[in-house]
Enzyme design. Structure first.
Site, mmCIF file in Angstrom:
data_model
loop_
_atom_site.group_PDB
_atom_site.id
_atom_site.type_symbol
_atom_site.label_atom_id
_atom_site.label_comp_id
_atom_site.label_asym_id
_atom_site.label_seq_id
_atom_site.Cartn_x
_atom_site.Cartn_y
_atom_site.Cartn_z
ATOM 1 N N THR A 39 1.676 0.926 1.650
ATOM 2 C CA THR A 39 1.015 2.254 1.611
ATOM 3 C C THR A 39 -0.237 2.444 1.529
ATOM 4 O OG1 THR A 39 3.113 2.421 0.080
ATOM 5 C CG2 THR A 39 1.296 4.235 0.121
ATOM 6 N N ALA A 94 -22.273 6.434 7.775
ATOM 7 C CA ALA A 94 -22.585 5.228 7.412
ATOM 8 C C ALA A 94 -23.950 5.039 8.239
ATOM 9 C CB ALA A 94 -21.666 4.294 7.755
ATOM 10 N N ARG A 120 2.299 -9.696 7.496
ATOM 11 C CA ARG A 120 3.201 -10.708 7.571
ATOM 12 C C ARG A 120 4.206 -10.611 8.835
ATOM 13 N NH1 ARG A 120 5.663 -11.248 1.652
ATOM 14 N NH2 ARG A 120 5.337 -8.772 2.025
ATOM 15 N N GLU A 180 -13.830 0.057 -6.280
ATOM 16 C CA GLU A 180 -13.900 1.165 -6.883
ATOM 17 C C GLU A 180 -12.434 1.812 -6.821
ATOM 18 O OE1 GLU A 180 -16.435 3.851 -7.749
ATOM 19 O OE2 GLU A 180 -14.646 4.092 -8.489
ATOM 20 N N VAL A 212 -9.779 1.257 -10.177
ATOM 21 C CA VAL A 212 -9.642 1.408 -11.450
ATOM 22 C C VAL A 212 -9.541 3.256 -10.931
ATOM 23 C CG1 VAL A 212 -10.714 2.342 -13.521
ATOM 24 C CG2 VAL A 212 -11.050 -0.028 -12.817
ATOM 25 N N GLY A 242 -7.755 4.953 -8.941
ATOM 26 C CA GLY A 242 -7.711 5.377 -7.655
ATOM 27 C C GLY A 242 -8.739 6.072 -6.937
ATOM 28 N N ASP A 258 -0.902 -1.896 -17.185
ATOM 29 C CA ASP A 258 -1.610 -1.428 -16.047
ATOM 30 C C ASP A 258 -3.102 -0.665 -16.727
ATOM 31 O OD1 ASP A 258 -1.874 -0.400 -12.924
ATOM 32 O OD2 ASP A 258 -2.163 1.459 -14.275
ATOM 33 N N LYS A 313 -7.026 -1.749 -16.144
ATOM 34 C CA LYS A 313 -8.160 -0.930 -15.786
ATOM 35 C C LYS A 313 -9.157 -0.823 -16.702
ATOM 36 C CE LYS A 313 -5.163 1.695 -12.685
ATOM 37 N NZ LYS A 313 -3.949 2.662 -12.840
#
Lengths: 440, 440
Positions: A13, A33, A45, A129, A132, A134, A201, A205
């Protein structure tokens, strides 16, 4: 300037989201950039499977070593998940002189020391970044924007799944199990939501934030950690009656030079910003000794939100910012980390919901236990018992079981645990009780 | 690494806060920056006056040129305020090869082009995190953390004074003038609060955000701008009755490739995070095409909050991050800036409060005007008129004046202005009416 070359490991995803942003928005990435960012390898895979993003021929393959050893590659982006293979790939990448970007909070919790040490040894950079909250840029916030402060506290809603469940239970009065099923059907909860619901979870974080903010290395096992699965909709209703919302709150607080840490469903005063965070949204409140409190909020998960954070890290590397920031984050713990406050010394107010026999002296028994441990009562809710029929004064064996809600003043975890050991012996208490802390 | 040397111009409220952080926390600044940060000059008009921070002898003086020409000085920090002298000092500093930090939003709005061009010409860096939303790091957020996104919208509460006034008017029902006096007494409003109340301050901050997010150079004169001084407490009460809070909202929105800009008191649905920001707090909601919405919130002003942002900029310069970030911000506008949407084409719902004679056909007259301009009514509030005594049916000349609140469906600013031109001719409308947009 020569292009910045990236190898992506994993095309699930989040990986698909990252590939999309890199491939479909190459022009704007280059503008941000100051140089082109080129996706050169995508490691999966099964290179034959159909994918949700259009990639040029030859990009997709299964040979991690080939990508890591490609001298043109500047950075490896790990979004495969899991801890064993991901650890091996990141260490190999760092040892091969590549910078790395990862969204993998579990990996950083379990193998962070080893990975950060490998980065230091090789003079490379680890960006995380997306690990933690998202899409919410709180790592940059704490590690960079609040650098003029000593952080004194962090209070955060870091798990969208559990916040969605609590929001729904509170809004509809539905039972925990029903809301979990609904959340799974809507994609807000995974098939196995254990890590979200039991606080693991959020604790992972918080451990990462604590490392940056306080230099303290902790594992989720070092926390007071409590899940939301023991709560009933009635707890949320009682909390509301008392003026609070219940949130799975991850908290780190400097208290007398020591660090108090916990991840627990917590009563938060309804007028506080944290209490107003509904659904799958995350929020992080950070206290700095100069700035006061700063809040970050937004989507803590999701394909494109997480990809946004990963790509920001890639751009930071291409610009050359991340390489300057990383050595200052003190992840090696060479400074003096803040020690943990022993769990027994954590001092808070408590909410209890007991199931008690509706007969004389029960409240007195509970108050007596609390009083002997020097815990004062702040408020009590006991609603009228349901009608049992004709008998106004039912015989003793028919005492109905009713909920009794007690909120206490501040007491240490040690005092509260000692009182709980005595509660277990009170015959009028039926079944387990629910306890939650109350945020200051 | 050799120490990083700073000259501070101005030692007012913010300057004193900056000096305190630099002098009293030299150790932690050095840890965060990887090198010592030394305050070498503090420039003030009167070097003899007593100050709120202890400075070593010789630091304080009035010779700006001496500080700017000091070859050891790396960065000039401008916190003196004003636009003329500050402009001259910053240009001199950039031309002398110094990087600069400023908290001066008015300066950047008026002379930004010239200052940014001077920085570009000299290969130097301008940092201005503190110029927008004080201690809330939204410049870093938009310019750096959301770099993987096209920003599609910004909605923000950028002026703490006006938000405090609206919050108090709403909570107490007090009149605007009384709340302003109270805010002045408490230090939440300045002796002359014009720039806060009329939206200029918020418009200057939005102009800076818009420049970073969209590459578009705007002046406050390019905005639809409306202050909060025409509002009555009753407007906040009617908004609440309709399910909204009133906020002085600064908004930039990409609409069909054009940029819609306004700073106006706006009805915001009460369940939205922006509606829940009370008191002097700021909040910025930024929409990115990948991440969705991210919110930043915190203290938008105040000595130490603003100093926190200034010192973060100084540390960013000492680390060498800011020098990488600044050239990518596209402040020179070499890219294609998003053009402004003509004001007449901005399409929104509207709230009106009219003072009308309480007699037949008034609502019909208003609805007729709106209808002829193809503006549909969404809701109407007219409460019962106050009792005028015995007469159930008072003679015409005694019609009481009552408020009539109308909320419309979406219409363009052009349609609404055309309707307003006709309202001005309706004899049943008494005095000026209040109009506010309603956020989607």
């Amino acid at each position: 300037m020569r292009p910045f070359h990236v190898a992506l490991i994993g095309l699930g995803t989040v990986g698909t989201g990252v590939a999309k942003l890199l491939v479909e928005h190459a022009d704007r990435n280059a503008r941000r950039a100051g140089r082109s960012i080129v996706l050169k390898h995508v490691i999966v895979r099964d290179a034959q499977r159909r994918r949700g993003v259009a990639l040029v021929n030859g990009l997709l393959h299964s040979d991690v070593a080939h990508a890591i050893e490609d001298p043109e590659v500047d950075a490896i982006v790990e979004v495969m998940g899991g801890t064993d293979l991901a650890r091996r790939h990141l260490l190999a990448a760092l040892n091969a002189g590549k910078d790395v970007v990862t969204a993998n909070k579990a990996l950083l919790c379990v193998h962070g020391d080893e990975i950060f040490a490998a980065a230091k040894r090789n003079g490379r950079t680890v960006c995380f970044e997306a690990a933690v909250a998202g899409g919410v840029p709180v790592i940059a916030g704490v590690g960079q924007s609040l650098s003029g402060n000593q952080i004194t506290g962090i209070e955060a809603i870091l798990n969208g799944t559990s916040n969605y469940i609590l929001t729904q239970m509170s809004a509809t009065g539905s039972a925990f199990d029903d809301v979990v099923k609904e959340a799974q059907a809507l994609g807000y909860a995974e098939a196995d939501p254990t890590m979200d619901i039991d606080g693991t979870d959020a604790a992972q974080k918080l451990a990462i934030l604590v490392r940056i903010a306080f230099g303290t290395k902790v594992q989720p096992a070092d926390f007071v950690r409590q899940g939301i699965d023991t709560l009933e909709a009635s707890d949320l209703a009682y909390a509301a009656e008392l003026g609070y919302a219940v949130k799975l709150l991850a908290r780190a607080k400097l208290t007398g030079g020591k660090l108090e840490l916990h991840v627990q469903p917590t009563l938060v005063r309804r007028d506080r910003p944290l209490a107003q965070v509904d659904g799958a949204r995350n929020m992080i409140a950070v206290d700095g000794d100069a700035v006061g409190t700063v809040w970050w909020s937004g989507p803590g998960a999701g394909q494109m939100a997480t990809a946004s954070a990963v790509v920001a890290d890639v751009i930071d590397l291409a610009v050359g910012r991340a390489q300057r920031t990383f050595p200052q984050l003190d992840l090696w713990g060479d400074g003096a980390p803040v020690p943990l406050l022993p769990i027994e010394n954590i001092r808070r107010r408590s909410y209890f919901r007991f199931n008690v026999e509706d007969r004389p002296h029960v409240v007195a028994d509970i108050a007596d236990v609390l009083g002997r441990h020097e815990i004062s009562l702040a408020s009590i809710i006991q609603h009228e018992a349901p009608d049992l029929g004709e008998a106004d004064d039912p015989p003793q064996e028919m005492h109905p079981i009713v909920p009794l809600v007690v909120m206490t003043h501040r007491a240490t975890e040690g005092q509260v645990r000692a009182a709980e050991a005595e509660f277990a012996r009170l015959s009028a208490l039926r079944g387990p009780w629910v306890r939650m802390p109350v945020a200051d």
